[in-house]
Design a protein around this motif. Structure first.
Motif: not given
Length: 128
Positions: A10-18, A62-66, A78-87, A122-127
């Motif tokens: 779980s991460v807040q919007a704007g955060g990152s996960l890998r 996801v272009k430019g973010r992942f 790997y999948l580096q995910m930056n600037s995560l959005e609720f969607e 694996t679950q990704v949840t963006v708040s």
């Protein structure tokens, strides 16, 4: 073919996960590999894919973010995910297949039907 994903959370919007996906040497070195995601009530969609040579393909959303990448030393995708959005909230799956299936019209496919082998997700949840 065994694929094991980890790294969701779980991460807040704007955060990152890998996210990480491990595979056997044969799968890692011989197959194209990809990340898909599926949100509740929606179809599973391709996010990013990479072939043996390292060429990549990304969904427009996801272009430019992942960033998809491979680590040859650890046989890990790997999948580096930056600037995560609720969607971006979804179950994320690692997928793999031979290039005979996964390369379509000379491009690495992001189509679900072009991959036969899947991890458990694996679950990704963006708040927001």
């Amino acid at each position: 073919v065994q694929l094991v994903e980890f790294g969701g959370g779980s991460v807040q919007a704007g955060g990152s996960l890998r996210l990480s996906c491990t595979a056997s040497y044969y799968t890692y070195s011989s197959y194209s590999m990809a990340w898909f995601r599926q949100a509740p009530g929606k179809e599973r969609e391709g996010v990013a894919a990479i072939n043996r040579a390292g060429s990549t393909n990304y969904a427009d959303s996801v272009k430019g973010r992942f960033t998809i990448s491979k680590d040859n030393a650890t046989l890990t995708l790997y999948l580096q995910m930056n600037s995560l959005e609720f969607e971006d909230t979804a179950m994320y799956y690692c997928a793999a297949d031979t290039e005979g299936f996964s390369v379509v019209a000379g491009r690495i496919s992001l189509g679900r039907k072009d991959y036969r082998y899947w991890g458990q997700g694996t679950q990704v949840t963006v708040s927001s």
